[in-house]
Design a protein around this motif. Structure first.
Motif, PDB file in Angstrom:
ATOM      1  N   VAL A 196      65.530  30.572  48.953  1.00  0.00           N
ATOM      2  CA  VAL A 196      65.078  29.312  48.341  1.00  0.00           C
ATOM      3  C   VAL A 196      64.552  28.359  49.403  1.00  0.00           C
ATOM      4  CG1 VAL A 196      65.849  27.313  47.014  1.00  0.00           C
ATOM      5  CG2 VAL A 196      66.682  29.591  46.431  1.00  0.00           C
ATOM      6  N   ASN A 197      65.133  28.408  50.592  1.00  0.00           N
ATOM      7  CA  ASN A 197      64.767  27.475  51.653  1.00  0.00           C
ATOM      8  C   ASN A 197      63.652  27.979  52.560  1.00  0.00           C
ATOM      9  OD1 ASN A 197      66.854  25.777  50.820  1.00  0.00           O
ATOM     10  ND2 ASN A 197      68.327  26.857  52.087  1.00  0.00           N
ATOM     11  N   LYS A 198      63.120  29.184  52.312  1.00  0.00           N
ATOM     12  CA  LYS A 198      62.086  29.756  53.172  1.00  0.00           C
ATOM     13  C   LYS A 198      60.846  28.864  53.189  1.00  0.00           C
ATOM     14  CE  LYS A 198      63.692  33.760  54.539  1.00  0.00           C
ATOM     15  NZ  LYS A 198      64.062  33.999  55.876  1.00  0.00           N
ATOM     16  N   GLY A 199      60.302  28.645  54.371  1.00  0.00           N
ATOM     17  CA  GLY A 199      59.064  27.904  54.512  1.00  0.00           C
ATOM     18  C   GLY A 199      59.201  26.396  54.514  1.00  0.00           C
ATOM     19  N   THR A 200      60.402  25.881  54.328  1.00  0.00           N
ATOM     20  CA  THR A 200      60.555  24.437  54.347  1.00  0.00           C
ATOM     21  C   THR A 200      60.640  23.944  55.782  1.00  0.00           C
ATOM     22  OG1 THR A 200      62.955  24.563  54.178  1.00  0.00           O
ATOM     23  CG2 THR A 200      61.728  24.429  52.118  1.00  0.00           C
ATOM     24  N   ASP A 201      60.318  22.678  55.956  1.00  0.00           N
ATOM     25  CA  ASP A 201      60.321  22.078  57.290  1.00  0.00           C
ATOM     26  C   ASP A 201      61.741  21.974  57.832  1.00  0.00           C
ATOM     27  OD1 ASP A 201      59.044  20.883  59.504  1.00  0.00           O
ATOM     28  OD2 ASP A 201      59.663  18.893  58.784  1.00  0.00           O
ATOM     29  N   GLY A 202      62.715  21.784  56.972  1.00  0.00           N
ATOM     30  CA  GLY A 202      64.096  21.655  57.409  1.00  0.00           C
ATOM     31  C   GLY A 202      64.643  22.926  58.028  1.00  0.00           C
ATOM     32  N   VAL A 203      64.245  24.069  57.484  1.00  0.00           N
ATOM     33  CA  VAL A 203      64.717  25.345  58.017  1.00  0.00           C
ATOM     34  C   VAL A 203      64.199  25.538  59.435  1.00  0.00           C
ATOM     35  CG1 VAL A 203      64.550  27.849  57.756  1.00  0.00           C
ATOM     36  CG2 VAL A 203      64.977  26.424  55.783  1.00  0.00           C
ATOM     37  N   ASP A 218      73.627  31.148  56.826  1.00  0.00           N
ATOM     38  CA  ASP A 218      73.393  31.441  55.409  1.00  0.00           C
ATOM     39  C   ASP A 218      72.329  30.527  54.823  1.00  0.00           C
ATOM     40  OD1 ASP A 218      75.269  33.470  55.407  1.00  0.00           O
ATOM     41  OD2 ASP A 218      76.909  32.124  54.825  1.00  0.00           O
ATOM     42  N   TRP A 219      72.347  29.272  55.223  1.00  0.00           N
ATOM     43  CA  TRP A 219      71.360  28.323  54.710  1.00  0.00           C
ATOM     44  C   TRP A 219      69.966  28.679  55.207  1.00  0.00           C
ATOM     45  CZ3 TRP A 219      68.211  24.407  56.834  1.00  0.00           C
ATOM     46  CH2 TRP A 219      67.655  23.546  55.893  1.00  0.00           C
ATOM     47  N   ILE A 220      69.865  29.127  56.469  1.00  0.00           N
ATOM     48  CA  ILE A 220      68.561  29.504  57.021  1.00  0.00           C
ATOM     49  C   ILE A 220      68.029  30.755  56.331  1.00  0.00           C
ATOM     50  CG2 ILE A 220      67.437  30.419  59.093  1.00  0.00           C
ATOM     51  CD1 ILE A 220      69.166  28.513  60.742  1.00  0.00           C
ATOM     52  N   ARG A 221      68.907  31.718  56.039  1.00  0.00           N
ATOM     53  CA  ARG A 221      68.481  32.988  55.439  1.00  0.00           C
ATOM     54  C   ARG A 221      68.289  32.913  53.922  1.00  0.00           C
ATOM     55  NH1 ARG A 221      69.947  37.952  58.636  1.00  0.00           N
ATOM     56  NH2 ARG A 221      70.483  37.152  60.681  1.00  0.00           N
ATOM     57  N   ASP A 222      68.641  31.811  53.301  1.00  0.00           N
ATOM     58  CA  ASP A 222      68.508  31.669  51.854  1.00  0.00           C
ATOM     59  C   ASP A 222      67.023  31.692  51.473  1.00  0.00           C
ATOM     60  OD1 ASP A 222      69.048  31.257  49.211  1.00  0.00           O
ATOM     61  OD2 ASP A 222      69.644  29.162  49.428  1.00  0.00           O
TER      62      ASP A 222
END
Length: 79
Positions: A42-49, A36-40
């Motif tokens: 808001v988190n798209k394109g961040t280095d953490g994802v 869920d965190w990966i598919r959010d």
């Protein structure tokens, strides 16, 4: 000596099977928790994802990471 080795093979096989089963269960749980965190959006394109996906993005990646962590290479995935 060969009798002792022959007698301990069944214990070794059971230990490996139980360890593999536990690792599979944990890999499924961790992968489903981070999905869920990966598919959010808001988190798209961040280095953490990208890093989380690299280690836990699919079942096979999570299983490989769990195997690495079990054998002592726990530093890269845990950073």
């Amino acid at each position: 000596m060969t009798t002792a080795i022959r007698g301990s093979i069944s214990v070794l096989i059971w230990a490996v099977l139980v360890l593999a089963l536990v690792e599979m269960c944990l890999a499924c749980v961790i992968q489903s928790l981070v999905e869920d965190w990966i598919r959010d959006p808001v988190n798209k394109g961040t280095d953490g994802v990208e890093k989380v996906y690299m280690y836990f993005g699919s079942f096979s990646r999570a299983m490989l990471t769990m195997y690495e962590m079990t054998l002592g290479n726990w530093m890269p995935p845990c950073r």
